[in-house]
Design a protein around this motif. Sequence first.
Motif, PDB file in Angstrom:
ATOM      1  N   GLY A  67       0.790  -1.220   0.000  1.00  0.00           N
ATOM      2  CA  GLY A  67       0.000   0.000   0.000  1.00  0.00           C
ATOM      3  C   GLY A  67       0.821   1.268   0.000  1.00  0.00           C
ATOM      4  N   ALA A  68       1.982   1.220   0.644  1.00  0.00           N
ATOM      5  CA  ALA A  68       2.793   2.428   0.781  1.00  0.00           C
ATOM      6  C   ALA A  68       3.470   2.788  -0.531  1.00  0.00           C
ATOM      7  N   LEU A  69       3.513   4.085  -0.809  1.00  0.00           N
ATOM      8  CA  LEU A  69       4.231   4.562  -1.978  1.00  0.00           C
ATOM      9  C   LEU A  69       5.711   4.219  -1.824  1.00  0.00           C
ATOM     10  N   GLY A  70       6.309   3.741  -2.944  1.00  0.00           N
ATOM     11  CA  GLY A  70       7.682   3.278  -2.901  1.00  0.00           C
ATOM     12  C   GLY A  70       7.777   1.774  -2.951  1.00  0.00           C
ATOM     13  N   PHE A  71       6.629   1.089  -2.740  1.00  0.00           N
ATOM     14  CA  PHE A  71       6.588  -0.368  -2.743  1.00  0.00           C
ATOM     15  C   PHE A  71       5.578  -0.894  -3.760  1.00  0.00           C
TER      16      PHE A  71
END
Length: 391
Positions: A67-71
């Motif tokens: 869910g996190a940006l960057g992943f």
Amino acid sequence: MKITEVAPVLLRGDECYGAHAGDHEATDQGDWLLLIRVRTDEGLEAWSDVETLGPVAARVISGQGMGALGFRTIGEQLIGRDPLEVEQIWDELYVATAYYGRRGVAMHCISAVDNCLWAIRAQAAGKGLADVLGGRRRDRLPAYASTLFRADPEANAAAVRRYADLGFRGVKFGWGGFGVDTGRDRENLAAILESLGPDRTLMVDPGWYIEDDGRPRARTLAQTWAMLTTLQEVQPYWVEDFAHPEQPDLYAAAKRDFPWLRVAAGEQHATIWDFRRLVSEGSVDVLQPDLSRCGGLTVAAALPSDAATAGREIVTHSWLTDLLHAYSLHYLATLPEARWVEFNVAQSTLSAGVVTDRLALHPDGTVGVPDGIGLGVTIDPDFIATHQVAG
């Protein structure tokens, strides 16, 4: 227009990389090959190969992100986007994969997707790829045969004679254990030069790492300097990629000790920032963006201004299929000056089979820039269906 599909197409073969005893030609990576296909809701479709660890890269394209940006995975970030916003999409993908990417497999996947988006931009405009990249300045480029060192002088000499008979203007020998045994290196180079003759150009790509008793390692500084001392006797047109990619200053140091040396590098590098380091810290003479690794055409398109300011040459690295050859030819066709295109003569069954009409060497030693709308080469669906496996 919207992107509707970003698909990894993973192909499996049964050939191993290397120069094999008794074989007519060396072999590139013939065990796995990853292609990437991008489709839109208006029926446009583009393909790119990507030289990377295919089974892992397939998951980077179409696996489950976090869910996190960057992943995020690349496919989930792209579905629904306007494919014509190529440069903006590059920036977004760099951020979306930042925690596990920035270089390596994730950047290789971004490169292939970026190439596809440029091809779709050309299709949408009804133009050839070179035209949307800035305009075609030439229709063909001199080609050098790119292959691996063979084990002994006789085999290397026979390879040179074959490439000369085919019409190649230059030959690049690489890897194959070069740069470890000085005596063997000297014998192989002597045989190559004797067969090459005065009218053809020699390039050498020893690579920056070796396999020592089954374990990979970088050469020591003493080994590298001993190798360059041997190469000083023949002074090839360039010596390629012999320094650790995180130490571009080693290229500059080598040039100080070996004034004859022309350095080529870039196949291990990605992003415009890496290439600027090669220019400023490494004083690299020939910049070699690999369009399937460097970040794609968006990164390569930013390079010519830096190269021109510093007086550097650009010759793409293109050791894979005719898809990569075609992307490279279109890009090189737009440059103010382009002296060479790398042509992989060691194509495996996988590399050679993905397009219906293979690019060919003209009698004058040049390869033509593909014509038509978009990339100008056609995928062979039957070959792909025969070799495709689950990602």
